[in-house]
Design a protein around this motif. Structure first.
Motif, short mmCIF file in Angstrom:
data_model
loop_
_atom_site.label_atom_id
_atom_site.label_comp_id
_atom_site.label_asym_id
_atom_site.label_seq_id
_atom_site.Cartn_x
_atom_site.Cartn_y
_atom_site.Cartn_z
N VAL A 19 0.92 -1.10 -0.01
CA VAL A 19 0.03 0.02 0.14
C VAL A 19 0.90 1.29 -0.06
O VAL A 19 1.97 1.27 0.66
CB VAL A 19 -0.95 -0.01 1.21
N LEU A 20 0.44 2.11 -0.86
CA LEU A 20 0.98 3.78 -0.68
C LEU A 20 0.26 4.52 -0.23
O LEU A 20 -0.85 4.51 -0.07
CB LEU A 20 1.27 4.21 -2.32
N ILE A 21 0.99 5.12 1.27
CA ILE A 21 -0.21 5.90 2.23
C ILE A 21 0.23 7.25 1.82
O ILE A 21 1.37 7.55 2.39
CB ILE A 21 0.28 5.42 3.51
N ALA A 22 -0.68 8.26 1.58
CA ALA A 22 -0.52 9.58 1.29
C ALA A 22 -0.13 10.14 2.52
O ALA A 22 -0.86 10.16 3.61
CB ALA A 22 -1.69 10.28 0.80
N SER A 23 1.12 11.07 2.60
CA SER A 23 1.33 11.84 3.84
C SER A 23 0.61 13.02 4.17
O SER A 23 0.76 13.48 5.11
CB SER A 23 3.02 12.21 3.48
N ASP A 24 -0.38 13.29 3.43
CA ASP A 24 -1.31 14.37 3.52
C ASP A 24 -2.79 13.77 3.77
O ASP A 24 -3.75 14.44 3.57
CB ASP A 24 -1.31 15.44 2.51
N ALA A 25 -2.67 12.41 4.21
CA ALA A 25 -4.20 11.88 3.98
C ALA A 25 -4.99 12.46 5.15
O ALA A 25 -6.19 12.49 4.99
CB ALA A 25 -3.74 10.42 4.61
N THR A 26 -4.72 13.22 6.18
CA THR A 26 -5.48 13.99 7.09
C THR A 26 -5.66 15.26 6.96
O THR A 26 -6.17 15.98 7.78
CB THR A 26 -4.82 13.60 8.54
N ALA A 84 0.25 18.24 5.37
CA ALA A 84 1.35 17.55 4.75
C ALA A 84 2.29 17.20 5.77
O ALA A 84 3.20 18.11 6.41
CB ALA A 84 1.98 18.71 3.82
N LEU A 85 2.44 15.79 6.17
CA LEU A 85 3.55 15.51 7.18
C LEU A 85 5.01 15.44 6.55
O LEU A 85 5.98 15.28 7.26
CB LEU A 85 3.08 14.12 7.73
N SER A 86 5.20 15.22 5.23
CA SER A 86 6.43 14.92 4.76
C SER A 86 6.26 15.28 3.28
O SER A 86 5.35 15.18 2.48
CB SER A 86 6.89 13.67 4.91
N ASP A 87 7.47 15.31 2.45
CA ASP A 87 7.47 15.29 1.17
C ASP A 87 7.44 13.93 0.36
O ASP A 87 7.38 13.68 -0.75
CB ASP A 87 8.46 16.07 0.42
N HIS A 88 7.27 12.74 1.25
CA HIS A 88 7.23 11.65 0.81
C HIS A 88 6.07 10.74 1.44
O HIS A 88 5.66 11.07 2.39
CB HIS A 88 8.55 10.68 1.26
N ASP A 89 5.37 10.27 0.45
CA ASP A 89 4.44 9.21 1.06
C ASP A 89 5.20 8.00 1.73
O ASP A 89 6.12 7.63 1.48
CB ASP A 89 3.34 8.73 -0.27
#
Length: 333
Positions: A307-314, A317-322
């Motif tokens: 699974v690819l988890i979006a780092s801005d899912a909430t 933006a938590l990071s520039d990487h998912d």
């Protein structure tokens, strides 16, 4: 063998002064690196369960880009039921992250054990965008590194430096004068217990300031070290491999030679989810920068989930990487 400690000793003022005045050569860098205790040990801490991991653990690999938001980042790890988190770009004692030990903060929020190793001793406060997050004009420790979080204690931990010649220290290697630092890319290797036996988990971060052949050399060195460290046990490597051309507009990763090299040694990349794994963030503000940098390589394991988890899912933006997540089981003998 890597020295394992409860507390990493900070660099002294004399050591910092020596770094500032040292000639920018590979020889000088190696001497400075050898003299810094904080660069030659792994800190292990945290509290958590002592029972083995399940037979099919979930493992996250995530470049958390300094870890500006440890609690929110930990919440994402928890939301996806990760038993192991392989982290890169975690700060400790940096002004841009409010001098926090971001790995320890995440482990505390998750109730997990952790191992932390220093990739770079940073003498500066960071990039212009990172300065916006600084409340102090100094770094309490100046450490930036890799970490492993685990729901079971580590049986063994070792750090491997993938280079020591000073890519980010020597002008001959294209060092950035805006990021004065000592250190180099590295990997943390750990053995943990699962219900079906021991498992080797590896967090690594390869060089961006180089080409494919250099990254293949780093990965080959890592695989050699794993052969010594983990013997014949199953292995999962996760991290930001910095695959691809970092000069726009061509961000292609297909020219990297480390993939075929690892496959020839019995590793599989099937645990890596499809899709690009970078995005704009509060620090990296480049909407066109879409790259596939984050991977899993496994040996002796089957992937049952990827699974690819979006780092801005909430919405933040938590990071520039998912994050990338996979679930693995031991291959039948």
């Amino acid at each position: 063998m890597t020295r394992v400690v409860d507390v990493l000793p900070p660099a002294t003022e004399a050591q910092i002064d020596a770094i500032r005045i040292a000639p920018r050569t590979a020889t000088a860098h190696r001497a400075l690196l050898a003299d810094l205790d904080c660069m030659n040990a792994v800190q292990v801490g945290g509290q958590g369960p002592s029972t083995p991991l399940p037979a099919d653990p979930r493992i996250i690999a995530w470049n958390v880009e300094r870890c500006l938001f440890p609690k929110e980042t930990a919440a994402q790890v928890a939301a996806h039921g990760a038993d192991i988190a392989l982290l890169s770009e975690v700060d400790c004692g940096m002004a841009r992250t409010q001098q926090r030990h971001t790995t320890a903060d995440m482990a505390d929020a998750l109730g997990m054990h952790y191992a932390f190793g220093v990739e770079f001793l940073e003498l500066g406060l960071g990039s212009p965008t990172e300065l916006e997050f600084c409340e102090d004009n100094h770094n309490a420790r100046g450490w930036h590194g890799n970490a492993i979080l685990s729901r079971t204690p580590f049986k063994r931990v070792e750090m491997l430096r993938l280079d020591d010649h000073g890519h980010w220290f020597c002008p001959d290697f294209g060092a950035d004068p805006g990021q004065p630092r000592v250190g180099g890319r590295m990997a943390l290797m750990a053995v943990v217990d699962t219900e079906t036996g021991s498992l080797c988990v590896v967090s690594t971060h390869l060089e961006s300031n180089a080409g494919p052949e250099h990254r293949k050399e780093q990965f080959d060195r890592l695989l050699d070290a794993i052969d010594r460290f983990a013997l014949d046990m199953p292995v999962i490597i996760g991290g930001d491999l910095n695959t691809g051309n970092h000069v726009p507009p061509d961000y292609s990763w297909q020219s990297e030679t480390l993939f075929a090299g690892a496959e020839a040694r019995g590793y599989s990349w099937s645990g890596t989810p499809e899709g690009m794994s970078t995005r704009p963030s509060l620090i990296t503000r480049h909407p066109e920068r879409r790259m596939k940098l984050d991977w899993f390589a496994t040996r002796g394991l089957q992937t049952t989930e990827s699974v690819l988890i979006a780092s801005d899912a909430t919405g933040q933006a938590l990071s520039d990487h998912d994050a990338v997540l996979c679930r693995v089981t031991r291959e039948a003998v």
